[in-house]
Design an enzyme around this catalytic site. Structure first.
Site, mmCIF file in Angstrom:
data_model
loop_
_atom_site.group_PDB
_atom_site.id
_atom_site.type_symbol
_atom_site.label_atom_id
_atom_site.label_comp_id
_atom_site.label_asym_id
_atom_site.label_seq_id
_atom_site.Cartn_x
_atom_site.Cartn_y
_atom_site.Cartn_z
ATOM 1 N N ASP A 242 0.823 -1.217 0.000
ATOM 2 C CA ASP A 242 0.000 0.000 0.000
ATOM 3 C C ASP A 242 0.854 1.262 0.000
ATOM 4 O O ASP A 242 0.446 2.304 -0.510
ATOM 5 C CB ASP A 242 -0.955 -0.002 1.185
ATOM 6 N N LYS A 253 -1.381 -5.046 4.058
ATOM 7 C CA LYS A 253 -2.475 -5.478 4.936
ATOM 8 C C LYS A 253 -1.965 -6.072 6.249
ATOM 9 O O LYS A 253 -0.980 -6.813 6.271
ATOM 10 C CB LYS A 253 -3.314 -6.499 4.154
HETATM 11 O O1 MRU Z 1 -7.716 -2.718 2.782
HETATM 12 P P1 MRU Z 1 -7.446 -3.152 1.367
HETATM 13 O O2 MRU Z 1 -8.204 -4.387 0.966
HETATM 14 O O3 MRU Z 1 -7.594 -2.029 0.382
HETATM 15 O O4 MRU Z 1 -5.922 -3.554 1.417
HETATM 16 C C1 MRU Z 1 -5.314 -4.050 0.267
HETATM 17 C C2 MRU Z 1 -3.955 -4.538 0.496
HETATM 18 O O5 MRU Z 1 -3.385 -4.419 1.558
HETATM 19 C C3 MRU Z 1 -3.275 -5.096 -0.707
HETATM 20 O O6 MRU Z 1 -2.440 -6.143 -0.351
HETATM 21 C C4 MRU Z 1 -2.463 -3.932 -1.323
HETATM 22 O O7 MRU Z 1 -3.290 -2.832 -1.574
HETATM 23 C C5 MRU Z 1 -1.823 -4.303 -2.572
HETATM 24 S S1 MRU Z 1 -2.967 -4.299 -3.876
HETATM 25 C C6 MRU Z 1 -2.245 -4.602 -5.361
#
Ligand code: MRU
Length: 354
Positions: A242, A253
C-alpha cells in the site's frame, strides 16, 4: 507470455465509473455505477473498491465526477478550477495508507493546473487521463508479472496475504500478476492464500479470482503460515503493498509483517510486488506511513454476527509495516529492486520521472 485474466475491476464509462462491488464477492459478482463525487468518496472508504492501485483509479474517477457536478453550477473557469482542486484534495482523504490514491489524484490535479482549455475541455482532459492511467495500470502489472515470474521456482508453492490481484488493481494484479505470469509458463505452480482477517480479502477475493482463472489455490487461516513453512510446503511469499518508504519499509495489509518474520526464520524468499507509484520517496522510513484504523465491527463481527463478548476492548489497524530487512526484493515494472533499497529505489526513480 500473457495470462488472460477475465477481470476488469474498474473503468470510466462516458459519464460515470463502473466497478466490481467487492463487498459482496464471492457471493455475487456484480458491477455498480458510481455517479457522484461523494458516492465515490464513500465507495473508497467503505471498500466497494479496494486495493492500492484500484483506489488510485477510483480517486481519479472521483475527480471527474466532482468536475461534472461543478460544471452544472456555471462557475467562472477560475472558480471552477479552485473548487475542483479543493474537491480533489478532499478525495485524497477517503483512505490514508495506500499512496496510489494520492498519486493518481495528484495526476488529475496536474491535468487541471496545466490545462489551457475551458471547463468542458478540462473535464475531457481529465477523462482521457483517467483512461490512460487505467490502461497503464494493466500494462505495468503485466511487466511486474514478467519480472516476478523469473524468480518463481519450478512447481513452486507461493504464499500470499490479502488480495493483490486483478480485483486490487484495474486488472491482472501485482502479487497475483506474478502468479498469473508464472502459471502461464509453468502450470504446476500453486498458491496458498491467507484468509486475512478481519475483512477476509484472502478468503473472499483471492480464492475467488484464482478459482475463476483456474489457478490452484489452498486457503489457510492467518495463523497457519509458519506451520506450512516448517513442513517445507511454502517456497516463496509474494504480497502487494500500500505504501513503500524510500528505505524499502513496506506497509501492506495487517498480518503481512508476521508472514515476513516467519519467512525469514524459515529462509523463504519474501517479495513485494508493486508499481513504482506505490513508492513514496518523500518518506524516509515506514515509521512515517499513516496507518488506517478501521471500524471495530470488522473485528467483533463476521458476516453481521457478533463473535465475541460485549464490553471488551478492540483495536483494528488496517495495515502493518514490514521492515526492509525482511524483504528479499521489490518487484516493480522497472525490474526487481534489491537491498540496499535506499540506493535501488533512488536509482529506479532517477530513471523514471513518475
Ligand atoms: O484494505 P485493502 O483491501 O484495500 O488492502 C489491500 C492490500 O493491503 C493489498 O495487499 C495492497 O493494496 C496491494 S494491492 C495490489
Amino acid at each position: 507470455m500473457d495470462f488472460k485474466s477475465k477481470i476488469k475491476t474498474i473503468e470510466w464509462v462516458d459519464t460515470y465509473s463502473k466497478m466490481v462491488d467487492q463487498t459482496v464477492v464471492p457471493y455475487e459478482y456484480k458491477f455498480v455505477n458510481i455517479t457522484s463525487g461523494e458516492e465515490m468518496f464513500n465507495a473508497i472508504r467503505n471498500m466497494i473498491v479496494r486495493g492500492a492501485p484500484a483506489i488510485g483509479i477510483a480517486g481519479a474517477h472521483g475527480v471527474i465526477l466532482f468536475a461534472q457536478e461543478l460544471e452544472k453550477e456555471n462557475l467562472s473557469r477560475e472558480v471552477f478550477v479552485k473548487e475542483l482542486i479543493k474537491k480533489a484534495e478532499y478525495m485524497k482523504t477517503s483512505r490514508p495508507t495506500a499512496v496510489n490514491l494520492m498519486w493518481a489524484v495528484d495526476k488529475q490535479i496536474e491535468v487541471i493546473k496545466n490545462s489551457k482549455s475551458d471547463v468542458k475541455g478540462i473535464i475531457e482532459e481529465l477523462k482521457q487521463n483517467a483512461i490512460k492511467l487505467e490502461n497503464e495500470d494493466i500494462e505495468i502489472n503485466k511487466k511486474i508479472g514478467e519480472y516476478g515470474a523469473e524468480v518463481v521456482p519450478k512447481g513452486a508453492a507461493i504464499l500470499t496475504h490479502c488480495n493483490a490481484g486483478a480485483l486490487a488493481t484495474v486488472g491482472y494484479g501485482t502479487a497475483l500478476g506474478v502468479v498469473r505470469s508464472a502459471f502461464a509458463k509453468d502450470n504446476t505452480i500453486k498458491v496458498f492464500a491467507d484468509e486475512t482477517r478481519p475483512r477476509q480479502q484472502g478468503a473472499r477475493i483471492t480464492t475467488f479470482e484464482l478459482a475463476m482463472d483456474g489457478i490452484p489455490v489452498t486457503l489457510i487461516t492467518d495463523g497457519m503460515c509458519s506451520y506450512f513453512m516448517k513442513k517445507g510446503m511454502i517456497d516463496m511469499v509474494v504480497v502487494g503493498a500500500d505504501r513503500i518508504a524510500a528505505n524499502g519499509d513496506t506497509a501492506n495489509k495487517i498480518g503481512t509483517y508476521t508472514v515476513a518474520i516467519a519467512a525469514k526464520y524459515h529462509n523463504i524468499p519474501f517479495y513485494i510486488a508493486a508499481p513504482l507509484s506505490t513508492i513514496d520517496i518523500s518518506i524516509k522510513s515506514g515509521d512515517e506511513i499513516p496507518i488506517e484504523e478501521r471500524s471495530h465491527e470488522e473485528v467483533t463481527h463476521i458476516n453481521g454476527k457478533r463473535i465475541c463478548a460485549e464490553g471488551i476492548n478492540i483495536i483494528n489497524p488496517g495495515f502493518d509495516v514490514t521492515p526492509h530487512e525482511l524483504i528479499t526484493g521489490i518487484i516493480t515494472e522497472k525490474g526487481i529492486l534489491r537491498p540496499d533499497y535506499n540506493k535501488s529505489i533512488a536509482e529506479a526513480f532517477s530513471k523514471d520521472n513518475i
